[in-house]
Enzyme design. Structure first.
Site, PDB file in Angstrom:
ATOM      1  N   VAL A  64     -11.751  56.028  -4.851  1.00 11.76           N
ATOM      2  CA  VAL A  64     -12.705  57.066  -4.436  1.00 11.76           C
ATOM      3  C   VAL A  64     -12.038  58.401  -4.149  1.00 11.76           C
ATOM      4  CG1 VAL A  64     -14.427  55.447  -3.552  1.00 11.76           C
ATOM      5  CG2 VAL A  64     -12.646  56.338  -2.007  1.00 11.76           C
ATOM      6  N   ASN A  90     -19.006  53.303   1.009  1.00 12.51           N
ATOM      7  CA  ASN A  90     -18.417  52.378   1.975  1.00 12.51           C
ATOM      8  C   ASN A  90     -16.890  52.398   1.978  1.00 12.51           C
ATOM      9  OD1 ASN A  90     -18.198  49.688   3.566  1.00 12.51           O
ATOM     10  ND2 ASN A  90     -17.191  49.248   1.616  1.00 12.51           N
ATOM     11  N   SER A 142     -18.178  54.967  11.688  1.00 14.97           N
ATOM     12  CA  SER A 142     -17.611  54.039  12.658  1.00 14.97           C
ATOM     13  C   SER A 142     -17.947  54.507  14.064  1.00 14.97           C
ATOM     14  CB  SER A 142     -16.086  53.979  12.496  1.00 14.97           C
ATOM     15  OG  SER A 142     -15.474  53.313  13.593  1.00 14.97           O
ATOM     16  N   TYR A 155      -8.292  58.593  11.382  1.00 12.20           N
ATOM     17  CA  TYR A 155      -9.441  57.737  11.070  1.00 12.20           C
ATOM     18  C   TYR A 155     -10.692  58.237  11.800  1.00 12.20           C
ATOM     19  CZ  TYR A 155     -12.209  53.444  10.622  1.00 12.20           C
ATOM     20  OH  TYR A 155     -13.203  52.531  10.360  1.00 12.20           O
ATOM     21  N   ALA A 156     -10.547  58.497  13.103  1.00  9.80           N
ATOM     22  CA  ALA A 156     -11.692  58.951  13.895  1.00  9.80           C
ATOM     23  C   ALA A 156     -12.212  60.298  13.404  1.00  9.80           C
ATOM     24  CB  ALA A 156     -11.306  59.040  15.367  1.00  9.80           C
ATOM     25  N   ALA A 157     -11.302  61.187  13.026  1.00  4.66           N
ATOM     26  CA  ALA A 157     -11.715  62.507  12.549  1.00  4.66           C
ATOM     27  C   ALA A 157     -12.571  62.389  11.292  1.00  4.66           C
ATOM     28  CB  ALA A 157     -10.489  63.376  12.272  1.00  4.66           C
ATOM     29  N   LYS A 159     -14.358  59.815  10.352  1.00  2.79           N
ATOM     30  CA  LYS A 159     -15.626  59.141  10.628  1.00  2.79           C
ATOM     31  C   LYS A 159     -16.618  60.068  11.330  1.00  2.79           C
ATOM     32  CE  LYS A 159     -14.503  55.318   8.667  1.00  2.79           C
ATOM     33  NZ  LYS A 159     -15.177  54.882   7.427  1.00  2.79           N
TER      34      LYS A 159
END
Length: 254
Positions: A64, A90, A142, A155-157, A159
């Site tokens: 992706v 996803n 998330s 990862y948090a940024a 999401k």
């Protein structure tokens, strides 16, 4: 069936939540183009679909973070079935590291896969939804978009950005009958999270710790998220767009 006659493109369908969504959509009558870097994983997904009765599926190996790969799966789906009705973004990766620890190349990589993958599927897919007179987009985010957990800055940024992009797409295309929503899973028992458990040194203890953080006292299953994706993809959510559905066993409430 709820998705009978619908055509879906699902990324990251070779394992975990993506596989759960693909098998759930198959039971509801959808035909699907499935994209993943792991072609063997896609074949396992197809085997599970066939074991439960089968569905018309197209399997494509791809990344992706590569525009040509995403455009290819979209174009092949449209050519095979004459159009596309549903997009499910996803695919993603979990890369640990605080903002001071994470090297810039890894920061760029997690953004290009997690956020860039969502952008590319909408970028190439929405024109086909428009040709059908509308459709539904489901983006996976998330609970880490809404609650900080040390060591997961990149990862948090990504999401959090997915939630914002979802709202933007929803507002831009609502008049064209395209709905766009996101799902924020909590701790789900997937191969990706299994890798996180194993990297922690005490997999069983870490798994139990994650379960203890959840008021319902269990990790989620892919099917839990697939049920939410089915609702958002189907006409049963026809008056919902721009929202983020939290499916976390009460994690954010606890």
């Amino acid at each position: 069936m709820k998705l009978n006659g619908k055509i879906a493109v699902i990324t990251g369908a070779g394992a975990g939540i993506g596989r759960g969504i693909a098998t759930r959509f198959a039971r509801e009558g959808a035909a699907m183009a499935l994209l993943d870097k792991d072609i063997d994983g896609l074949k396992e997904t197809l085997q599970q679909i066939e074991n439960q009765g089968g569905a018309d599926c197209l399997l494509l190996e791809g990344d992706v973070s590569v525009s040509d790969d995403v455009q290819n799966v979209v174009e092949q789906a449209a050519q095979k079935w004459g159009g596309i009705d549903l997009l499910v973004a996803n695919a993603g990766v979990a890369m640990a590291g605080s903002v001071t620890e994470m090297a810039e190349d890894r920061w760029k990589q997690v953004i290009d896969i997690n956020l860039g993958g969502v952008y590319r599927l909408s970028h190439f897919g929405i024109p086909h939804l428009l040709k059908r007179g509308g459709g539904s987009i489901v983006n996976l985010t998330s609970t880490q978009a809404m609650r900080g957990y040390p060591g997961w800055s990149g990862y948090a940024a990504t999401k959090g950005a997915i939630i914002s992009l979802t709202r933007q797409v929803a507002s831009e295309f609502a008049e064209k009958n395209i709905r766009c929503n996101s799902i924020a899973p909590g701790a789900v028992d997937t191969p990706m999270n299994e890798g996180v458990f194993n990297a922690g040194g005490s997999p069983d203890e870490l798994r139990q710790h994650w379960a203890d953080l959840t008021p319902l006292r269990r990790l989620g299953e892919s099917e839990d998220i697939a049920n939410a994706a089915l609702f958002l993809a189907s006409d049963e959510s026809s008056w919902m767009t721009g929202t983020c559905m939290v499916v976390d066993g009460g994690q954010l409430a606890g």
